[in-house]
Design an enzyme around this catalytic site. Structure first.
Site, PDB file in Angstrom:
ATOM      1  N   GLU A   1     -10.095  -4.921   3.570  1.00 34.12           N
ATOM      2  CA  GLU A   1      -8.830  -4.182   3.470  1.00 34.12           C
ATOM      3  C   GLU A   1      -9.110  -2.697   3.266  1.00 34.12           C
ATOM      4  OE1 GLU A   1      -6.021  -5.203   0.268  1.00 34.12           O
ATOM      5  OE2 GLU A   1      -5.023  -3.284   0.640  1.00 34.12           O
TER       6      GLU A   1
ATOM      7  N   LYS B   1      -0.851  -4.448   3.396  1.00 36.58           N
ATOM      8  CA  LYS B   1      -2.226  -4.818   3.775  1.00 36.58           C
ATOM      9  C   LYS B   1      -2.770  -5.942   2.903  1.00 36.58           C
ATOM     10  CE  LYS B   1      -3.885  -0.724   3.021  1.00 36.58           C
ATOM     11  NZ  LYS B   1      -2.692   0.082   2.750  1.00 36.58           N
TER      12      LYS B   1
ATOM     13  N   ALA C   1      -7.692   1.383   2.683  1.00 39.06           N
ATOM     14  CA  ALA C   1      -6.871   1.989   1.635  1.00 39.06           C
ATOM     15  C   ALA C   1      -5.978   2.986   2.350  1.00 39.06           C
ATOM     16  CB  ALA C   1      -7.754   2.689   0.603  1.00 39.06           C
ATOM     17  N   GLY C   2      -4.685   2.942   2.069  1.00 39.16           N
ATOM     18  CA  GLY C   2      -3.774   3.855   2.767  1.00 39.16           C
ATOM     19  C   GLY C   2      -3.838   3.618   4.266  1.00 39.16           C
TER      20      GLY C   2
ATOM     21  N   LYS D   1     -12.455  -5.200  -0.621  1.00 38.96           N
ATOM     22  CA  LYS D   1     -11.654  -3.979  -0.800  1.00 38.96           C
ATOM     23  C   LYS D   1     -12.648  -2.894  -1.189  1.00 38.96           C
ATOM     24  CE  LYS D   1      -7.833  -1.496  -1.640  1.00 38.96           C
ATOM     25  NZ  LYS D   1      -6.679  -1.278  -0.769  1.00 38.96           N
TER      26      LYS D   1
ATOM     27  N   VAL E   1       2.218  -0.800   2.888  1.00 36.33           N
ATOM     28  CA  VAL E   1       2.892  -1.493   4.002  1.00 36.33           C
ATOM     29  C   VAL E   1       2.638  -3.001   3.995  1.00 36.33           C
ATOM     30  CG1 VAL E   1       3.047   0.475   5.581  1.00 36.33           C
ATOM     31  CG2 VAL E   1       1.030  -0.986   5.629  1.00 36.33           C
TER      32      VAL E   1
ATOM     33  N   ASN F   1       5.544  -6.205   9.060  1.00 33.19           N
ATOM     34  CA  ASN F   1       5.915  -6.709   7.741  1.00 33.19           C
ATOM     35  C   ASN F   1       7.302  -6.210   7.367  1.00 33.19           C
ATOM     36  OD1 ASN F   1       5.708  -7.906   5.233  1.00 33.19           O
ATOM     37  ND2 ASN F   1       4.468  -6.256   4.350  1.00 33.19           N
TER      38      ASN F   1
HETATM   39  N1  LIG Z   1       6.965  -9.423   3.076  1.00 30.91           N
HETATM   40  C1  LIG Z   1       7.140  -8.931   1.843  1.00 30.91           C
HETATM   41  N2  LIG Z   1       8.197  -9.322   1.097  1.00 30.91           N
HETATM   42  C2  LIG Z   1       8.383  -8.831  -0.146  1.00 30.91           C
HETATM   43  N3  LIG Z   1       7.565  -7.945  -0.739  1.00 30.91           N
HETATM   44  C3  LIG Z   1       6.485  -7.530  -0.056  1.00 30.91           C
HETATM   45  C4  LIG Z   1       6.225  -7.985   1.267  1.00 30.91           C
HETATM   46  N4  LIG Z   1       5.079  -7.400   1.700  1.00 30.91           N
HETATM   47  C5  LIG Z   1       4.650  -6.609   0.702  1.00 30.91           C
HETATM   48  N5  LIG Z   1       5.502  -6.674  -0.354  1.00 30.91           N
HETATM   49  C6  LIG Z   1       5.363  -5.928  -1.621  1.00 30.91           C
HETATM   50  O1  LIG Z   1       5.214  -4.557  -1.284  1.00 30.91           O
HETATM   51  C7  LIG Z   1       4.230  -3.949  -2.101  1.00 30.91           C
HETATM   52  C8  LIG Z   1       3.126  -3.373  -1.219  1.00 30.91           C
HETATM   53  O2  LIG Z   1       2.440  -4.444  -0.568  1.00 30.91           O
HETATM   54  P1  LIG Z   1       0.846  -4.445  -0.516  1.00 30.91           P
HETATM   55  O3  LIG Z   1       0.289  -4.251  -1.899  1.00 30.91           O
HETATM   56  O4  LIG Z   1       0.398  -5.656   0.215  1.00 30.91           O
HETATM   57  O5  LIG Z   1       0.614  -3.108   0.345  1.00 30.91           O
HETATM   58  P2  LIG Z   1      -0.758  -2.374   0.688  1.00 30.91           P
HETATM   59  O6  LIG Z   1      -0.624  -1.842   2.063  1.00 30.91           O
HETATM   60  O7  LIG Z   1      -1.880  -3.307   0.422  1.00 30.91           O
HETATM   61  O8  LIG Z   1      -0.795  -1.170  -0.357  1.00 30.91           O
HETATM   62  P3  LIG Z   1      -2.085  -0.257  -0.781  1.00 30.91           P
HETATM   63  O9  LIG Z   1      -2.117   0.883   0.191  1.00 30.91           O
HETATM   64  O10 LIG Z   1      -1.740   0.144  -2.165  1.00 30.91           O
HETATM   65  O11 LIG Z   1      -3.311  -1.118  -0.710  1.00 30.91           O
HETATM   66  C9  LIG Z   1       3.739  -5.024  -3.079  1.00 30.91           C
HETATM   67  O12 LIG Z   1       4.454  -4.908  -4.278  1.00 30.91           O
HETATM   68  C10 LIG Z   1       4.075  -6.315  -2.366  1.00 30.91           C
HETATM   69  O13 LIG Z   1       4.300  -7.362  -3.275  1.00 30.91           O
HETATM   70 MG   LIG Z   2      -3.473  -3.078  -0.894  1.00 33.07          MG
END
Ligand SMILES: Nc1ncnc2c1ncn2[C@@H]1O[C@H](COP(=O)(O)OP(=O)(O)OP(=O)(O)O)[C@@H](O)[C@H]1O
Ligand SMILES: [Mg+2]
Length: 246
Positions: free
Chosen positions: A120, A16, A122-123, A38, A14, A180
């Site tokens: 941060e 994070k 996870a999930g 992390k 999402v 987001n």
């Molecule tokens: N505002 C945004 N615009 C475009 N792409 C985005 C945006 N926010 C996130 N993304 C893309 O979406 C994907 C997931 O984002 P991110 O890695 O930050 O999620 P996460 O919640 O940290 O995931 P995880 O659970 O794997 O840690 C990534 O490829 C990121 O580049």
């Molecule tokens: Mg992440």
């Protein structure tokens, strides 16, 4: 007193990591030596030299322009697993089960050397990290104010309200929600209403909405990401200063 925030999501993917980077940037711009953590990473790729770096941590560090020594880097990411699965399963498959005390020690050591730490998850909140504990248990031990990252559009109300309730049931403080925009396919009327409903029904401040960035991919230069992130949700500086300034 140690300063920090926990960034958790309503789900995996999402945003994070993106938001954690944004929050660290906001803090650092205020002169706060703020570092990311992390605790448990899954879905990592092994390097030719055998190392297994955390892609989330390394991405954030690159965006912040930081290159910590290995001691601090290990504290920032005590556990990394190759399998792209829930941490408990990825850990079982690797044979190394995350030890919550070790994560807490790493957090304490890390935060002793810096002004603030942003952790941060996870999930989502109830993702199992072991057979008998989940992210929520770690958050209770860390006792940090929680920032919830949620998708901006359709489907976010149920996930976010459930997450808020589960955080509060455990006696933790919700600092705020950041929405987001994960796709260019948006319905403005829904997104605007989501903010209103979360503030009213969820009784939580919505810190802002991160816009969708079409040009973002794995290869986008960290400097360009940093500049772009710094120009989004400028009011985060105020929120971050409330929680992370001494
Ligand atoms: N505002 C945004 N615009 C475009 N792409 C985005 C945006 N926010 C996130 N993304 C893309 O979406 C994907 C997931 O984002 P991110 O890695 O930050 O999620 P996460 O919640 O940290 O995931 P995880 O659970 O794997 O840690 C990534 O490829 C990121 O580049
Ligand atoms: Mg992440």
């Amino acid at each position: 007193m140690k300063h920090g925030l926990a960034v958790i999501g309503t789900d995996t993917g999402v945003g994070k990591t993106l938001i954690t980077a944004r929050l660290c940037l906001a803090a650092r711009q205020l002169g706060i030596d703020c570092v990311p953590m992390k605790p448990v990473q899954t879905g990592a790729h092994r390097m030719p030299d055998g190392r297994l770096p955390s892609p989330d941590l390394e991405w954030i560090l690159a965006v912040l322009g930081l290159n910590p020594l290995s001691e601090d880097r290990n504290r920032m990411n005590p556990y990394t697993f190759e399998m792209a699965a829930s941490p408990h399963l990825a850990a079982e498959m690797s044979g190394e089960i995350p030890d919550r005390r070790r994560i807490l020690e790493a957090y304490d050591e890390l935060s002793a050397g810096h002004d603030a730490t942003i952790v941060e998850g996870a999930g989502g909140l109830m993702v199992p990290f072991g057979r008998d504990w989940m992210l929520a248990d770690l958050l209770v031990d860390l006792n940090l104010p929680v920032v919830v990252v949620a998708r901006a559009g359709l489907g976010t109300l149920n996930h976010t309200l459930l997450t808020l309730e589960a955080i509060r049931t455990r006696g933790l403080t919700v600092a705020g929600v950041i929405l987001n925009q994960l796709s260019s396919n948006r319905m403005e009327v829904i997104e605007t209403d989501n903010v209103r409903v979360l503030q009213e029904l969820g009784d939580v401040p919505v810190w802002g909405t991160m816009p969708y960035w079409d040009d973002l991919d794995d290869k986008t230069e960290p400097d360009i990401v940093r500049r772009w992130l710094m120009s989004q949700i400028p009011e985060l500086s105020r929120q971050v200063s409330l929680y992370l300034l001494k």
